[in-house]
Design a protein around this motif. Structure first.
Motif, PDB file in Angstrom:
ATOM      1  N   LYS A 216       0.820  -1.195   0.000  1.00  0.00           N
ATOM      2  CA  LYS A 216       0.000   0.000   0.000  1.00  0.00           C
ATOM      3  C   LYS A 216       0.858   1.251   0.000  1.00  0.00           C
ATOM      4  O   LYS A 216       2.059   1.195   0.195  1.00  0.00           O
ATOM      5  N   ASN A 217       0.219   2.370  -0.166  1.00  0.00           N
ATOM      6  CA  ASN A 217       0.941   3.642  -0.100  1.00  0.00           C
ATOM      7  C   ASN A 217       1.539   3.812   1.295  1.00  0.00           C
ATOM      8  O   ASN A 217       0.842   3.988   2.273  1.00  0.00           O
ATOM      9  N   SER A 218       2.859   3.792   1.355  1.00  0.00           N
ATOM     10  CA  SER A 218       3.502   3.730   2.669  1.00  0.00           C
ATOM     11  C   SER A 218       3.548   5.088   3.354  1.00  0.00           C
ATOM     12  O   SER A 218       3.992   5.199   4.475  1.00  0.00           O
ATOM     13  N   LYS A 219       3.085   6.118   2.664  1.00  0.00           N
ATOM     14  CA  LYS A 219       3.111   7.443   3.282  1.00  0.00           C
ATOM     15  C   LYS A 219       2.299   7.466   4.576  1.00  0.00           C
ATOM     16  O   LYS A 219       2.578   8.222   5.488  1.00  0.00           O
ATOM     17  N   GLU A 220       1.298   6.619   4.660  1.00  0.00           N
ATOM     18  CA  GLU A 220       0.370   6.680   5.792  1.00  0.00           C
ATOM     19  C   GLU A 220       0.790   5.826   6.990  1.00  0.00           C
ATOM     20  O   GLU A 220       0.118   5.816   8.006  1.00  0.00           O
ATOM     21  N   ILE A 221       1.862   5.079   6.832  1.00  0.00           N
ATOM     22  CA  ILE A 221       2.288   4.200   7.933  1.00  0.00           C
ATOM     23  C   ILE A 221       2.701   5.045   9.137  1.00  0.00           C
ATOM     24  O   ILE A 221       3.504   5.954   9.009  1.00  0.00           O
ATOM     25  N   SER A 222       2.146   4.705  10.287  1.00  0.00           N
ATOM     26  CA  SER A 222       2.423   5.503  11.481  1.00  0.00           C
ATOM     27  C   SER A 222       3.795   5.201  12.065  1.00  0.00           C
ATOM     28  O   SER A 222       4.363   4.123  11.849  1.00  0.00           O
ATOM     29  N   ALA A 223       4.308   6.157  12.819  1.00  0.00           N
ATOM     30  CA  ALA A 223       5.627   6.005  13.441  1.00  0.00           C
ATOM     31  C   ALA A 223       5.660   4.806  14.387  1.00  0.00           C
ATOM     32  O   ALA A 223       6.686   4.131  14.506  1.00  0.00           O
ATOM     33  N   SER A 224       4.538   4.542  15.035  1.00  0.00           N
ATOM     34  CA  SER A 224       4.473   3.393  15.951  1.00  0.00           C
ATOM     35  C   SER A 224       4.748   2.094  15.206  1.00  0.00           C
ATOM     36  O   SER A 224       5.494   1.240  15.679  1.00  0.00           O
ATOM     37  N   VAL A 225       4.110   1.953  14.055  1.00  0.00           N
ATOM     38  CA  VAL A 225       4.306   0.738  13.262  1.00  0.00           C
ATOM     39  C   VAL A 225       5.764   0.646  12.799  1.00  0.00           C
ATOM     40  O   VAL A 225       6.418  -0.386  12.961  1.00  0.00           O
ATOM     41  N   ILE A 226       6.268   1.721  12.245  1.00  0.00           N
ATOM     42  CA  ILE A 226       7.636   1.729  11.717  1.00  0.00           C
ATOM     43  C   ILE A 226       8.648   1.327  12.781  1.00  0.00           C
ATOM     44  O   ILE A 226       9.564   0.548  12.531  1.00  0.00           O
ATOM     45  N   SER A 227       8.435   1.846  13.986  1.00  0.00           N
ATOM     46  CA  SER A 227       9.395   1.554  15.055  1.00  0.00           C
ATOM     47  C   SER A 227       9.395   0.069  15.439  1.00  0.00           C
ATOM     48  O   SER A 227      10.349  -0.412  16.038  1.00  0.00           O
ATOM     49  N   ARG A 228       8.314  -0.641  15.089  1.00  0.00           N
ATOM     50  CA  ARG A 228       8.270  -2.067  15.423  1.00  0.00           C
ATOM     51  C   ARG A 228       8.875  -2.956  14.347  1.00  0.00           C
ATOM     52  O   ARG A 228       9.178  -4.126  14.590  1.00  0.00           O
TER      53      ARG A 228
END
Lengths: 214, 214
Positions: free
Chosen positions: B2-14
């Motif tokens: 999916k369009n990764s622009k919307e991925i939240s910082a919480s998810v990324i940090s995991r």
DNA sequence: TAGATTGTTAATCGATTAACAATC
DNA sequence: TAGATTGTTAATCGATTAACAATC
């Protein structure tokens, strides 16, 4: 101060940054600051600042703002920086030596009192006047000096055994640079993790998804 | 994906942690894993795992679970670990040397290609086959090699000027060990901050508020 | 087919922001 | 008193967890 048991992890993680900015303002001779001004300097909302501070009780004055020095001292008190805890360093490799020599523990509530490494190569070397001892001396030292905290700068595979040993010797807090998950086995222990490689991978992700902006 | 622009910082940090556990399972020869099993191993909820993975599209099979190797590869792809970016290190003090020699950059999407320090004392020394160059060589090197990222291991007071210079020379990503807030002045740049002293102060707080449990 | 587990929607929970009465 | 800014409540927003239909 309110019962601090309820303070959320989000709030706690912001406290050191408040403390840093307050130290900075104090050293610049600033006497008072409003939540609005501080918010602007730190790049956060004034609402968040007031909410965060009020977790610990109100130390502002309505219509005036906050006394910088008083607030800085409160923050230091809240963080426990005045009660110096003794720390030992496990692992005198590159990272361990960097942590021991670069960081001023005393400003952050700790005093480094001993350094250990299993490699006899390091034996006799010193970091900041502290001799590097062998792992075989850990037990005797802990029984004698009862250190409060251990900095773990050792390879991941050696961490589990070492933590078992340190816990057995009465250590209840860890600054953990290894990937070993201490809380899994010992949920009651105090842990702050530093995962450098995770941070680097996060940067890799950000670069990949920065819309060609780098 | 999916369009990764919307991925939240919480998810990324995991994500790095998922990647680590998947590498571990893969190296142990595990072929498949369900979100429930992985959740139990990692100490999180199965719901969160499925939600997180589905930010990037579904790579599981209903009724079966996830292929460990495939999922690990997806994670590596998402994190951009396969596209090696070149990095330079600014500051060859204790911390800089530790980061350069301890961390395997290649596994995390980067390749360290040069080391700089303003202190002529270091000149000629080598870390992992990389000679330490003087600060006066930064401009020529960047113009020639166009490195992607800079690791900042220099004192806070020298950071602002150095960042200005590096940005001028085309660097758009920073792994920042200094307390200088790069995003303040350059909001479009990629930054991952590592604040070791903040982490230590957080530990101090936890110890103070652990109900005498340490 | 029956059982298992995903992908996804809905419900809950918590954190952040906005608003404003209290008060210096 | 008038102006400013806090402390705190209410509203919003986002993240986590639970539930379940889809489907392997």
């Amino acid at each position: 101060m309110k019962n601090s048991k309820e303070i959320s992890a989000s709030v706690i993680s912001r406290l050191p940054r408040y403390y840093r900015f307050l130290c900075d303002l104090h050293s610049k001779g600033v006497i008072r600051v409003s939540s609005k001004e501080l918010a602007s300097i730190m790049g956060v909302t004034a609402s968040q600042i007031r909410q965060d501070f009020n977790c610990f009780g109100g130390f502002g004055q309505q219509g005036y703002g906050y006394q910088v020095e008083q607030l800085k001292n409160e923050m230091s008190e809240i963080l426990g920086l005045n009660e110096i805890k003794t720390a030992i360093l496990i692992g005198a490799g590159n990272l361990g030596r960097a942590v021991a020599s670069q960081l001023s523990f005393e400003d952050k509530g700790f005093k480094l009192v001993a350094i250990f490494d299993c490699d006899p190569l390091f034996k006799g070397m010193k970091i900041r006047d502290l001799p590097i001892k062998g792992d075989d001396e850990i037990e005797a030292f802990c029984n004698e000096a009862k250190p409060d905290m251990a900095v773990l700068c050792l390879p991941a595979d050696k961490a589990p055994e070492m933590v078992d040993e340190l816990i057995r010797l009465g250590i209840r807090s860890f600054w953990n640079f290894s990937h070993y998950d201490i809380h899994r086995k010992y949920p009651d222990v105090c842990v702050a993790n530093v995962h450098l490689s995770d941070s680097l991978m996060t940067l890799s992700y950000k670069i990949k998804n920065n819309d060609g902006n780098w």
